[in-house]
Design a protein around this motif. Structure first.
Motif, PDB file in Angstrom:
ATOM      1  N   TYR A 281     112.549 100.417  29.148  1.00  0.00           N
ATOM      2  CA  TYR A 281     112.271  99.811  27.851  1.00  0.00           C
ATOM      3  C   TYR A 281     110.780  99.788  27.548  1.00  0.00           C
ATOM      4  O   TYR A 281     110.375  99.911  26.392  1.00  0.00           O
ATOM      5  CB  TYR A 281     112.856  98.403  27.812  1.00  0.00           C
ATOM      6  CG  TYR A 281     114.343  98.418  28.034  1.00  0.00           C
ATOM      7  CD1 TYR A 281     115.210  98.811  27.022  1.00  0.00           C
ATOM      8  CD2 TYR A 281     114.885  98.082  29.266  1.00  0.00           C
ATOM      9  CE1 TYR A 281     116.579  98.846  27.225  1.00  0.00           C
ATOM     10  CE2 TYR A 281     116.255  98.120  29.473  1.00  0.00           C
ATOM     11  CZ  TYR A 281     117.095  98.504  28.452  1.00  0.00           C
ATOM     12  OH  TYR A 281     118.453  98.552  28.667  1.00  0.00           O
ATOM     13  N   ARG A 282     109.956  99.659  28.555  1.00  0.00           N
ATOM     14  CA  ARG A 282     108.507  99.711  28.355  1.00  0.00           C
ATOM     15  C   ARG A 282     108.107 101.011  27.682  1.00  0.00           C
ATOM     16  O   ARG A 282     107.289 101.028  26.764  1.00  0.00           O
ATOM     17  CB  ARG A 282     107.801  99.573  29.704  1.00  0.00           C
ATOM     18  CG  ARG A 282     106.275  99.601  29.639  1.00  0.00           C
ATOM     19  CD  ARG A 282     105.698  99.740  31.031  1.00  0.00           C
ATOM     20  NE  ARG A 282     106.136 100.994  31.646  1.00  0.00           N
ATOM     21  CZ  ARG A 282     106.291 101.168  32.963  1.00  0.00           C
ATOM     22  NH1 ARG A 282     106.059 100.168  33.797  1.00  0.00           N
ATOM     23  NH2 ARG A 282     106.673 102.330  33.442  1.00  0.00           N
TER      24      ARG A 282
ATOM     25  N   ARG B 280     109.961 102.849  25.765  1.00  0.00           N
ATOM     26  CA  ARG B 280     110.509 102.938  24.409  1.00  0.00           C
ATOM     27  C   ARG B 280     109.710 102.124  23.404  1.00  0.00           C
ATOM     28  O   ARG B 280     109.688 102.450  22.211  1.00  0.00           O
ATOM     29  CB  ARG B 280     111.964 102.449  24.402  1.00  0.00           C
ATOM     30  CG  ARG B 280     112.933 103.368  25.119  1.00  0.00           C
ATOM     31  CD  ARG B 280     114.333 102.784  25.090  1.00  0.00           C
ATOM     32  NE  ARG B 280     115.291 103.627  25.798  1.00  0.00           N
ATOM     33  CZ  ARG B 280     116.549 103.310  26.007  1.00  0.00           C
ATOM     34  NH1 ARG B 280     117.017 102.147  25.563  1.00  0.00           N
ATOM     35  NH2 ARG B 280     117.350 104.122  26.664  1.00  0.00           N
ATOM     36  N   ILE B 281     109.082 101.057  23.854  1.00  0.00           N
ATOM     37  CA  ILE B 281     108.361 100.166  22.949  1.00  0.00           C
ATOM     38  C   ILE B 281     107.268 100.920  22.197  1.00  0.00           C
ATOM     39  O   ILE B 281     107.020 100.680  21.011  1.00  0.00           O
ATOM     40  CB  ILE B 281     107.774  98.965  23.725  1.00  0.00           C
ATOM     41  CG1 ILE B 281     108.909  98.018  24.144  1.00  0.00           C
ATOM     42  CG2 ILE B 281     106.745  98.212  22.888  1.00  0.00           C
ATOM     43  CD1 ILE B 281     108.475  96.919  25.092  1.00  0.00           C
ATOM     44  N   ARG B 282     106.631 101.862  22.866  1.00  0.00           N
ATOM     45  CA  ARG B 282     105.495 102.577  22.269  1.00  0.00           C
ATOM     46  C   ARG B 282     105.900 103.357  21.022  1.00  0.00           C
ATOM     47  O   ARG B 282     105.116 103.482  20.085  1.00  0.00           O
ATOM     48  CB  ARG B 282     104.884 103.515  23.303  1.00  0.00           C
ATOM     49  CG  ARG B 282     104.335 102.827  24.536  1.00  0.00           C
ATOM     50  CD  ARG B 282     103.560 103.804  25.411  1.00  0.00           C
ATOM     51  NE  ARG B 282     103.055 103.163  26.628  1.00  0.00           N
ATOM     52  CZ  ARG B 282     103.643 103.248  27.805  1.00  0.00           C
ATOM     53  NH1 ARG B 282     104.738 103.965  27.941  1.00  0.00           N
ATOM     54  NH2 ARG B 282     103.136 102.647  28.871  1.00  0.00           N
TER      55      ARG B 282
ATOM     56  N   ARG C  80     111.412  97.275  17.830  1.00  0.00           N
ATOM     57  CA  ARG C  80     110.626  96.412  18.718  1.00  0.00           C
ATOM     58  C   ARG C  80     111.204  95.001  18.783  1.00  0.00           C
ATOM     59  O   ARG C  80     111.125  94.350  19.827  1.00  0.00           O
ATOM     60  CB  ARG C  80     109.166  96.382  18.263  1.00  0.00           C
ATOM     61  CG  ARG C  80     108.450  97.695  18.526  1.00  0.00           C
ATOM     62  CD  ARG C  80     106.990  97.664  18.173  1.00  0.00           C
ATOM     63  NE  ARG C  80     106.368  98.934  18.512  1.00  0.00           N
ATOM     64  CZ  ARG C  80     105.084  99.198  18.343  1.00  0.00           C
ATOM     65  NH1 ARG C  80     104.262  98.265  17.851  1.00  0.00           N
ATOM     66  NH2 ARG C  80     104.598 100.388  18.660  1.00  0.00           N
TER      67      ARG C  80
ATOM     68  N   LEU D 139     114.035  95.383  21.191  1.00  0.00           N
ATOM     69  CA  LEU D 139     113.486  95.580  22.533  1.00  0.00           C
ATOM     70  C   LEU D 139     112.922  94.271  23.090  1.00  0.00           C
ATOM     71  O   LEU D 139     113.013  94.004  24.288  1.00  0.00           O
ATOM     72  CB  LEU D 139     112.415  96.667  22.513  1.00  0.00           C
ATOM     73  CG  LEU D 139     112.951  98.100  22.360  1.00  0.00           C
ATOM     74  CD1 LEU D 139     111.815  99.060  21.998  1.00  0.00           C
ATOM     75  CD2 LEU D 139     113.639  98.561  23.633  1.00  0.00           C
ATOM     76  N   ALA D 140     112.349  93.442  22.205  1.00  0.00           N
ATOM     77  CA  ALA D 140     111.855  92.139  22.648  1.00  0.00           C
ATOM     78  C   ALA D 140     113.010  91.276  23.149  1.00  0.00           C
ATOM     79  O   ALA D 140     112.883  90.556  24.152  1.00  0.00           O
ATOM     80  CB  ALA D 140     111.122  91.441  21.507  1.00  0.00           C
TER      81      ALA D 140
END
Length: 204
Positions: free
Chosen positions: A131-132, A134-136, A143, A146-147
């Motif tokens: 997931y880290r 994908r956040i970008r 987002r 994802l949070a």
């Protein structure tokens, strides 16, 4: 999930050279095998091609596709948190990248219930790094979700609890949280393999 997704996953399952290829352990000829979150049965078709196996998924479209690919898998619609099988029915339970979308504590307890004494569970999971990365590239709506996934993963790690968001359930998993969850459910001989995926194997 679309048919093309499941067919692509089948290609990966059949290709040992693919970096995403990760298969469950071999099984004795008479072992009963269940795949929880089986999709179209791609893992079963690749890992146990010459036997009758059992696949369960919540996705009816995936199950319909699976029935066009094979008649050796007995497909059933159901949820990992309430497996539609009697206790002590299986020697191996497979859960390839499916438990991340469930209440893991409940799912693991159900897997333990349907395994025979001495049975094995093999699962692949979602590490935080998935997931880290994908956040970008996510937009603001992505987002937000994802949070939620990160918060849910932290709750699972620290509190052994999870919660749903807009009817969905997803989290990341850690080795420590999975070991604790499996031990609470009665599993032993817990091993983690990160060679190609975040894979965990344990015995009842």
């Amino acid at each position: 999930m679309t048919d093309s997704y499941h067919l692509d996953e089948l290609k990966i399952a059949l290709d040992p050279a693919h970096p995403g290829h990760s298969m469950p352990p071999a099984a004795a000829a008479d072992a009963r095998v269940l795949d929880v979150g089986c999709g179209a049965g791609q893992t079963l078709l690749a890992a146990y091609p010459e036997r009758r196996t059992f696949g369960m998924d919540i996705d009816l479209e995936a199950l319909r596709l699976g029935r066009t690919l094979t008649q050796s898998v007995e497909f059933v619609c159901g949820r990992a948190e309430a497996l539609p099988y009697r206790s002590a029915q299986f020697d191996i339970v497979v859960a390839r990248v499916s438990l991340a979308y469930t209440n893991i504590g409940q799912s693991v307890a159900e897997i333990q219930r349907v395994l025979r004494p001495g049975g094995t569970v093999w699962m692949t999971l979602h590490p935080f790094s998935l997931y880290r990365d994908r956040i970008r590239s996510a937009n603001w709506k992505g987002r937000v979700f994802l949070a939620y996934i990160v918060a849910n993963g932290l709750c699972f790690h620290f509190l052994a609890r999870q919660f749903r968001f807009r009817g969905q359930q997803e989290s990341f998993q850690t080795e420590a949280a999975m070991r604790r969850t499996l031990q609470r459910a009665g599993f032993k001989d817990i091993r983690v393999d990160r060679t190609r995926a975040f894979a965990v194997i344990a015995k009842v």
